[in-house]
Motif scaffolding. Structure first.
Motif, mmCIF file in Angstrom:
data_model
loop_
_atom_site.group_PDB
_atom_site.id
_atom_site.type_symbol
_atom_site.label_atom_id
_atom_site.label_comp_id
_atom_site.label_asym_id
_atom_site.label_seq_id
_atom_site.Cartn_x
_atom_site.Cartn_y
_atom_site.Cartn_z
ATOM 1 N N GLY A 42 41.373 44.403 34.587
ATOM 2 C CA GLY A 42 41.376 44.255 36.054
ATOM 3 C C GLY A 42 42.761 44.444 36.638
ATOM 4 N N GLY A 43 43.526 45.384 36.066
ATOM 5 C CA GLY A 43 44.946 45.541 36.389
ATOM 6 C C GLY A 43 45.281 45.778 37.852
ATOM 7 N N SER A 44 44.308 46.223 38.640
ATOM 8 C CA SER A 44 44.589 46.523 40.044
ATOM 9 C C SER A 44 44.469 45.303 40.954
ATOM 10 N N GLY A 45 44.107 44.149 40.384
ATOM 11 C CA GLY A 45 43.857 42.981 41.231
ATOM 12 C C GLY A 45 45.122 42.263 41.682
ATOM 13 N N PHE A 46 44.958 41.389 42.654
ATOM 14 C CA PHE A 46 46.057 40.583 43.215
ATOM 15 C C PHE A 46 46.785 39.812 42.108
ATOM 16 N N VAL B 228 41.698 49.718 34.679
ATOM 17 C CA VAL B 228 41.497 49.865 36.128
ATOM 18 C C VAL B 228 40.221 50.686 36.311
ATOM 19 N N ARG B 229 39.710 50.711 37.558
ATOM 20 C CA ARG B 229 38.448 51.421 37.767
ATOM 21 C C ARG B 229 38.623 52.878 38.165
ATOM 22 N N SER B 230 39.856 53.298 38.472
ATOM 23 C CA SER B 230 40.048 54.702 38.878
ATOM 24 C C SER B 230 41.475 55.140 38.566
ATOM 25 N N ASP C 272 33.059 49.668 34.946
ATOM 26 C CA ASP C 272 32.239 48.472 35.162
ATOM 27 C C ASP C 272 32.345 47.562 33.942
ATOM 28 N N ILE C 273 33.034 46.456 34.124
ATOM 29 C CA ILE C 273 33.264 45.543 32.992
ATOM 30 C C ILE C 273 31.968 44.971 32.442
ATOM 31 N N GLY C 274 30.904 44.991 33.266
ATOM 32 C CA GLY C 274 29.632 44.399 32.825
ATOM 33 C C GLY C 274 28.797 45.348 31.973
ATOM 34 N N ILE D 106 41.803 33.933 29.261
ATOM 35 C CA ILE D 106 40.851 34.323 30.310
ATOM 36 C C ILE D 106 41.164 33.574 31.599
ATOM 37 N N THR D 107 41.159 34.310 32.719
ATOM 38 C CA THR D 107 41.305 33.664 34.028
ATOM 39 C C THR D 107 39.952 33.096 34.403
ATOM 40 N N SER D 108 39.818 31.789 34.296
ATOM 41 C CA SER D 108 38.597 31.158 34.792
ATOM 42 C C SER D 108 38.883 30.719 36.224
ATOM 43 N N SER D 109 38.491 29.532 36.604
ATOM 44 C CA SER D 109 38.681 29.124 38.002
ATOM 45 C C SER D 109 38.426 27.631 38.134
ATOM 46 N N ALA E 161 27.378 31.145 44.731
ATOM 47 C CA ALA E 161 27.041 32.125 43.679
ATOM 48 C C ALA E 161 28.303 32.534 42.927
ATOM 49 N N TYR E 162 29.400 32.714 43.659
ATOM 50 C CA TYR E 162 30.673 33.053 43.001
ATOM 51 C C TYR E 162 31.103 31.924 42.055
ATOM 52 N N ARG E 163 31.027 30.672 42.567
ATOM 53 C CA ARG E 163 31.458 29.546 41.724
ATOM 54 C C ARG E 163 30.640 29.514 40.431
ATOM 55 N N CYS F 154 42.270 27.602 34.783
ATOM 56 C CA CYS F 154 41.373 27.310 35.910
ATOM 57 C C CYS F 154 42.165 27.068 37.194
ATOM 58 N N PRO F 155 42.448 28.128 37.954
ATOM 59 C CA PRO F 155 43.205 27.958 39.202
ATOM 60 C C PRO F 155 42.281 27.728 40.401
ATOM 61 N N PRO F 156 42.786 27.028 41.437
ATOM 62 C CA PRO F 156 42.087 27.012 42.731
ATOM 63 C C PRO F 156 42.558 28.237 43.508
ATOM 64 N N MET F 157 42.637 28.174 44.843
ATOM 65 C CA MET F 157 43.087 29.339 45.623
ATOM 66 C C MET F 157 44.481 29.771 45.138
ATOM 67 N N VAL G 157 40.371 37.877 48.518
ATOM 68 C CA VAL G 157 39.880 36.703 49.256
ATOM 69 C C VAL G 157 40.976 35.694 49.598
ATOM 70 N N SER G 158 41.808 35.327 48.609
ATOM 71 C CA SER G 158 42.763 34.245 48.880
ATOM 72 C C SER G 158 43.899 34.696 49.803
ATOM 73 N N SER G 159 44.352 35.942 49.677
ATOM 74 C CA SER G 159 45.402 36.421 50.592
ATOM 75 C C SER G 159 44.830 36.569 52.012
HETATM 76 P P1 NDP Z 1 40.936 40.736 42.928
HETATM 77 O O1 NDP Z 1 39.654 41.066 43.595
HETATM 78 O O2 NDP Z 1 42.197 41.138 43.569
HETATM 79 O O3 NDP Z 1 40.914 41.278 41.441
HETATM 80 C C1 NDP Z 1 39.741 41.364 40.686
HETATM 81 C C2 NDP Z 1 39.898 42.493 39.699
HETATM 82 O O4 NDP Z 1 38.684 42.619 38.929
HETATM 83 C C3 NDP Z 1 40.108 43.841 40.396
HETATM 84 O O5 NDP Z 1 40.987 44.620 39.624
HETATM 85 C C4 NDP Z 1 38.709 44.459 40.367
HETATM 86 O O6 NDP Z 1 38.721 45.876 40.401
HETATM 87 C C5 NDP Z 1 38.219 43.957 39.019
HETATM 88 N N1 NDP Z 1 36.754 43.980 38.948
HETATM 89 C C6 NDP Z 1 35.889 43.209 39.626
HETATM 90 N N2 NDP Z 1 34.621 43.526 39.294
HETATM 91 C C7 NDP Z 1 34.698 44.538 38.403
HETATM 92 C C8 NDP Z 1 33.746 45.298 37.691
HETATM 93 N N3 NDP Z 1 32.422 45.088 37.812
HETATM 94 N N4 NDP Z 1 34.186 46.278 36.853
HETATM 95 C C9 NDP Z 1 35.527 46.518 36.699
HETATM 96 N N5 NDP Z 1 36.473 45.802 37.332
HETATM 97 C C10 NDP Z 1 36.072 44.826 38.178
HETATM 98 O O7 NDP Z 1 40.902 39.163 42.715
HETATM 99 P P2 NDP Z 1 42.012 38.148 42.210
HETATM 100 O O8 NDP Z 1 43.177 38.848 41.679
HETATM 101 O O9 NDP Z 1 42.167 37.138 43.253
HETATM 102 O O10 NDP Z 1 41.205 37.462 40.994
HETATM 103 C C11 NDP Z 1 41.574 37.663 39.645
HETATM 104 C C12 NDP Z 1 40.860 36.634 38.801
HETATM 105 O O11 NDP Z 1 41.234 35.323 39.221
HETATM 106 C C13 NDP Z 1 39.338 36.692 38.892
HETATM 107 O O12 NDP Z 1 38.825 36.393 37.607
HETATM 108 C C14 NDP Z 1 39.010 35.570 39.862
HETATM 109 O O13 NDP Z 1 37.712 35.044 39.666
HETATM 110 C C15 NDP Z 1 40.075 34.546 39.466
HETATM 111 N N6 NDP Z 1 40.396 33.581 40.507
HETATM 112 C C16 NDP Z 1 40.961 33.999 41.688
HETATM 113 C C17 NDP Z 1 41.304 33.060 42.644
HETATM 114 C C18 NDP Z 1 42.015 33.439 43.918
HETATM 115 O O14 NDP Z 1 42.221 32.553 44.764
HETATM 116 N N7 NDP Z 1 42.436 34.659 44.104
HETATM 117 C C19 NDP Z 1 41.005 31.625 42.447
HETATM 118 C C20 NDP Z 1 40.433 31.310 41.166
HETATM 119 C C21 NDP Z 1 40.146 32.257 40.232
HETATM 120 P P3 NDP Z 1 38.647 46.639 41.831
HETATM 121 O O15 NDP Z 1 39.800 46.124 42.632
HETATM 122 O O16 NDP Z 1 38.778 48.056 41.454
HETATM 123 O O17 NDP Z 1 37.319 46.259 42.400
#
Ligand code: NDP
Length: 328
Positions: free
Chosen positions: A7-11, A31-33, A56-58, A121-124, A160-162, A189-192, A209-211
């Motif tokens: 999930g390298g592209s995430g926040f 990453v997805r692309s 798709d990680i699933g 693993i990033t849980s929550s 549903a997310y929780r 297990c982080p909160p926001m 979501v959190s930003s």
């Molecule tokens: P982001 O949405 O920024 O990052 C999520 C990442 O997961 C993105 O890179 C996204 O890819 C990827 N992803 C999601 N679904 C799929 C899929 N089906 N296939 C492939 N890639 C997928 O969220 P955050 O950085 O905030 O979250 C990171 C982790 O931290 C998550 O596990 C989240 O549950 C957990 N977390 C976050 C909190 C927060 O406040 N931000 C609080 C508690 C836990 P793409 O961007 O391409 O969709």
């Protein structure tokens, strides 16, 4: 050490990548692309970093190619999981990718990457609580009590997310118990999560979501529901925890509650008004000084991982500065 980061592209993940590189690791991210991979390549130009596409990680076998690297992997950080509320089907949109993505990475490592010693693993906090029947103090011993039936049928996307986070983390521990792999597991297990935004954001409407919550408070936009989680962790502290967990012998097969502190909406707003005078008087009065009716024990993360949580003001100021740079 060679580390795979999902999930390298995430926040959060971009900060994990930054922390991994600063600790001397060689990193491959999923990453997805190509576009998302190239954004990171530009951001971390010249660093020992590469990316692979996992759309798709699933999906069955999604990580089978990603875990085969040269040199072989030593550790995996799994952050990828859907965190958004644009849900039409709880199972398809949230539960399947969260749960199958988690078991999928563990299965791939177990079968194909025997060199891996630790998986983080990033849980929550969502895996700890559904906010029903709060105890006096939350610790790592507590689990969200939602059932799969509720997870599948709730019409509340946040619930549903929780549930997706609870069942994903549960599935990881069940895997460890049943398969007894040669690697260890650590869950965080982080909160926001708040702090500076480094990942690619094409439009402020697409913020994570959190930003988006910080943006809403900064812009004084009325929220549509209740205040939500009144606790937080800085994204940089959490990213560091992922990296420190990799080779801390006391973190192996442990779960950590990663909370810096409880904070009311009013505290957040007061910090913004003090540091960004341009918004004084613009913010709505809805921010209250209410705190949650429970406490948090974060001592395990401090004592075992050695996390020295940053003050809230630094987190919020740096978050807002990064949002302003994006046009807020
Ligand atoms: P982001 O949405 O920024 O990052 C999520 C990442 O997961 C993105 O890179 C996204 O890819 C990827 N992803 C999601 N679904 C799929 C899929 N089906 N296939 C492939 N890639 C997928 O969220 P955050 O950085 O905030 O979250 C990171 C982790 O931290 C998550 O596990 C989240 O549950 C957990 N977390 C976050 C909190 C927060 O406040 N931000 C609080 C508690 C836990 P793409 O961007 O391409 O969709």
């Amino acid at each position: 050490m060679k580390v795979l980061l999902t999930g390298g592209s995430g926040f959060l993940a971009v900060h994990c990548l930054d922390a991994l590189l600063k600790h001397g690791h060689d990193v491959v991210v999923t990453v997805r692309s190509d576009e998302k991979g190239q954004y990171l390549q530009e951001l971390f130009k010249g660093k020992p970093f590469s990316y692979v596409i996992v759309k798709d990680i699933g999906a069955e076998g999604a990580f089978d190619e990603a875990v085969k690297t040269d040199p072989p992997l030593g550790a995996v950080l799994h952050t990828a999981s859907p965190f958004h509320f644009k849900i039409t089907d709880n199972k398809k949109d949230l539960l399947d990718p969260a749960i199958n993505g988690t078991t999928g990475i563990l299965k791939a490592v177990h079968r194909l990457a025997k060199s891996v010693r630790s998986v983080v693993i990033t849980s929550s906090f969502a895996a700890i609580s559904n906010y029903s029947n709060p105890p006096k103090v939350y610790t790592e011993e507590i689990w969200n009590d939602q059932t799969m039936d509720e997870a599948l049928n709730t019409t509340n996307p946040q619930a549903a997310y929780r549930a997706s986070k609870k069942f994903a983390e549960k599935a990881a521990w069940v895997f460890m118990e049943s398969q007894k792999p040669s690697f260890t597991l650590t869950t965080l297990c982080p909160p926001m999560i708040y702090g500076p935004v480094l990942h690619q954001v094409k439009s402020l409407d697409d913020l994570n979501v959190s930003s988006a919550r910080i943006l809403r408070l900064y812009q004084g936009i009325q929220r549509s529901g209740p205040a939500g989680s009144l606790m937080h962790v800085d994204v940089r502290d959490l990213a560091l925890a992922h990296v420190l967990a990799i080779d801390n012998p006391r973190a192996l097969n442990q779960r950590f509650l990663m909370v810096a502190q409880l904070a009311s909406e009013k505290e957040l707003r007061d910090i913004m008004e003090k540091n960004f005078p341009e918004i004084r008087g613009h913010l709505k009065d809805e921010a209250t000084d209410a705190l949650p009716p429970f406490g948090i024990d974060n001592s395990k993360s401090v004592n075992v991982l050695g996390i020295n949580y940053r003050p809230l003001e630094e987190t919020i100021v740096d978050a807002v500065k990064s949002l302003k740079a994006l046009g807020a």
